[in-house]
Design a protein around this motif. Structure first.
Motif, mmCIF file in Angstrom:
data_model
loop_
_atom_site.group_PDB
_atom_site.id
_atom_site.type_symbol
_atom_site.label_atom_id
_atom_site.label_comp_id
_atom_site.label_asym_id
_atom_site.label_seq_id
_atom_site.Cartn_x
_atom_site.Cartn_y
_atom_site.Cartn_z
ATOM 1 N N ALA A 18 0.833 -1.209 0.000
ATOM 2 C CA ALA A 18 0.000 0.000 0.000
ATOM 3 C C ALA A 18 0.864 1.254 0.000
ATOM 4 C CB ALA A 18 -0.939 0.000 1.200
ATOM 5 N N ALA A 19 1.904 1.255 0.807
ATOM 6 C CA ALA A 19 2.790 2.429 0.852
ATOM 7 C C ALA A 19 3.476 2.624 -0.489
ATOM 8 C CB ALA A 19 3.825 2.270 1.965
ATOM 9 N N ARG A 20 3.912 1.541 -1.082
ATOM 10 C CA ARG A 20 4.615 1.632 -2.371
ATOM 11 C C ARG A 20 3.672 2.080 -3.482
ATOM 12 N NH1 ARG A 20 4.787 -1.482 -6.562
ATOM 13 N NH2 ARG A 20 3.904 -3.325 -5.581
ATOM 14 N N GLU A 21 2.517 1.448 -3.587
ATOM 15 C CA GLU A 21 1.608 1.733 -4.690
ATOM 16 C C GLU A 21 0.767 2.989 -4.466
ATOM 17 O OE1 GLU A 21 0.817 -2.799 -6.324
ATOM 18 O OE2 GLU A 21 -0.714 -1.850 -5.074
ATOM 19 N N SER A 22 0.074 3.036 -3.340
ATOM 20 C CA SER A 22 -0.908 4.106 -3.115
ATOM 21 C C SER A 22 -0.283 5.401 -2.624
ATOM 22 C CB SER A 22 -1.964 3.648 -2.114
ATOM 23 O OG SER A 22 -2.622 2.510 -2.595
ATOM 24 N N LEU A 23 0.595 5.303 -1.635
ATOM 25 C CA LEU A 23 1.180 6.515 -1.065
ATOM 26 C C LEU A 23 2.254 7.132 -1.952
ATOM 27 C CD1 LEU A 23 1.592 5.549 2.703
ATOM 28 C CD2 LEU A 23 -0.071 7.129 1.716
ATOM 29 N N ARG A 24 3.107 6.298 -2.523
ATOM 30 C CA ARG A 24 4.282 6.817 -3.247
ATOM 31 C C ARG A 24 4.282 6.537 -4.740
ATOM 32 N NH1 ARG A 24 3.976 9.644 0.674
ATOM 33 N NH2 ARG A 24 4.957 9.016 2.616
ATOM 34 N N GLN A 25 3.283 5.808 -5.236
ATOM 35 C CA GLN A 25 3.188 5.479 -6.660
ATOM 36 C C GLN A 25 4.535 4.984 -7.216
ATOM 37 O OE1 GLN A 25 1.855 8.825 -5.741
ATOM 38 N NE2 GLN A 25 0.073 7.627 -5.206
ATOM 39 N N MET A 26 5.098 3.989 -6.553
ATOM 40 C CA MET A 26 6.382 3.428 -6.957
ATOM 41 C C MET A 26 6.192 1.995 -7.438
ATOM 42 S SD MET A 26 8.788 4.557 -3.718
ATOM 43 C CE MET A 26 10.389 4.362 -4.460
ATOM 44 N N SER A 27 7.023 1.604 -8.385
ATOM 45 C CA SER A 27 7.075 0.203 -8.785
ATOM 46 C C SER A 27 7.975 -0.545 -7.796
ATOM 47 C CB SER A 27 7.655 0.082 -10.191
ATOM 48 O OG SER A 27 9.014 0.506 -10.184
ATOM 49 N N GLN A 28 7.939 -1.854 -7.851
ATOM 50 C CA GLN A 28 8.846 -2.630 -7.009
ATOM 51 C C GLN A 28 10.299 -2.309 -7.369
ATOM 52 O OE1 GLN A 28 7.793 -6.788 -7.322
ATOM 53 N NE2 GLN A 28 6.261 -6.616 -5.699
ATOM 54 N N ALA A 29 10.570 -2.152 -8.653
ATOM 55 C CA ALA A 29 11.936 -1.846 -9.091
ATOM 56 C C ALA A 29 12.397 -0.487 -8.557
ATOM 57 C CB ALA A 29 12.027 -1.873 -10.614
ATOM 58 N N ALA A 30 11.491 0.492 -8.567
ATOM 59 C CA ALA A 30 11.847 1.820 -8.054
ATOM 60 C C ALA A 30 12.109 1.769 -6.554
ATOM 61 C CB ALA A 30 10.738 2.825 -8.366
ATOM 62 N N GLY A 36 17.970 0.394 -1.947
ATOM 63 C CA GLY A 36 19.239 -0.317 -2.044
ATOM 64 C C GLY A 36 19.107 -1.819 -1.831
ATOM 65 N N LEU A 37 17.887 -2.317 -1.941
ATOM 66 C CA LEU A 37 17.629 -3.754 -1.778
ATOM 67 C C LEU A 37 17.391 -4.386 -3.145
ATOM 68 C CD1 LEU A 37 15.159 -3.514 1.235
ATOM 69 C CD2 LEU A 37 17.549 -4.261 1.303
ATOM 70 N N PRO A 38 17.631 -5.672 -3.278
ATOM 71 C CA PRO A 38 17.367 -6.336 -4.561
ATOM 72 C C PRO A 38 15.871 -6.344 -4.882
ATOM 73 C CG PRO A 38 18.710 -7.733 -3.118
ATOM 74 C CD PRO A 38 18.236 -6.572 -2.296
ATOM 75 N N PRO A 39 15.517 -6.196 -6.161
ATOM 76 C CA PRO A 39 14.095 -6.248 -6.534
ATOM 77 C C PRO A 39 13.414 -7.537 -6.090
ATOM 78 C CG PRO A 39 15.418 -5.450 -8.364
ATOM 79 C CD PRO A 39 16.381 -5.900 -7.303
ATOM 80 N N SER A 40 14.145 -8.649 -6.105
ATOM 81 C CA SER A 40 13.546 -9.920 -5.683
ATOM 82 C C SER A 40 13.161 -9.879 -4.202
ATOM 83 C CB SER A 40 14.501 -11.084 -5.943
ATOM 84 O OG SER A 40 15.714 -10.893 -5.231
ATOM 85 N N SER A 41 13.909 -9.149 -3.396
ATOM 86 C CA SER A 41 13.562 -9.029 -1.972
ATOM 87 C C SER A 41 12.241 -8.306 -1.791
ATOM 88 C CB SER A 41 14.662 -8.296 -1.199
ATOM 89 O OG SER A 41 15.834 -9.070 -1.141
ATOM 90 N N ILE A 42 12.046 -7.232 -2.559
ATOM 91 C CA ILE A 42 10.786 -6.489 -2.466
ATOM 92 C C ILE A 42 9.630 -7.416 -2.823
ATOM 93 C CG2 ILE A 42 9.469 -4.491 -3.289
ATOM 94 C CD1 ILE A 42 12.116 -3.783 -1.769
ATOM 95 N N ALA A 43 9.776 -8.185 -3.900
ATOM 96 C CA ALA A 43 8.719 -9.108 -4.321
ATOM 97 C C ALA A 43 8.444 -10.150 -3.240
ATOM 98 C CB ALA A 43 9.112 -9.785 -5.632
#
Length: 120
Positions: A18-30, A36-43
């Motif tokens: 929710a924070a990534r998508e709704s609050l900050r409109q960021m992709s997982q990659a962004a 500074g974390l790997p994209p796979s960690s975010i997923a």
């Protein structure tokens, strides 16, 4: 002190997304790049298949400009209590003119940071 009857791990993955998508409109990659974390960690964190370390939790909260308490479901407020920030407490002691000067200086420092971050 979690909110509702959800498990803390469920709250975390929902709050992170929710924070990534709704609050900050960021992709997982962004978010990965900003934290500074790997994209796979975010997923994995959003899927609930992995839990972040304390250091990763702090990096995520900083990258999203939210509190760790928000991500962990301990508060509904993503911004946190400004009153807890020493800068906020000190601002309360200033007169109007000094507050304007302090606000101008803080904007200057934020812009300087943004420019320096763009050069890296």
């Amino acid at each position: 002190m979690t909110i509702g009857h959800e498990k803390p791990s469920d709250i975390f993955k929902e709050r992170l997304r929710a924070a990534r998508e709704s609050l900050r409109q960021m992709s997982q990659a962004a978010l990965a790049k900003e934290s500074g974390l790997p994209p796979s960690s975010i997923a994995h964190f959003e899927a609930g298949t992995r839990k972040p370390s304390f250091d990763s939790l702090r990096k995520l909260a900083n990258a999203l400009s939210v509190t760790t308490d928000f991500l962990l479901g301990r508060t509904h407020n993503p911004e946190g209590a400004a009153e807890a920030d020493p800068l906020y407490r000190d601002m309360q002691k200033l007169n109007d003119e000094n507050r304007r000067q302090a606000a101008d200086f803080m904007r200057f420092l934020a812009e300087k940071h943004d420019k320096e971050a763009g050069k890296k």
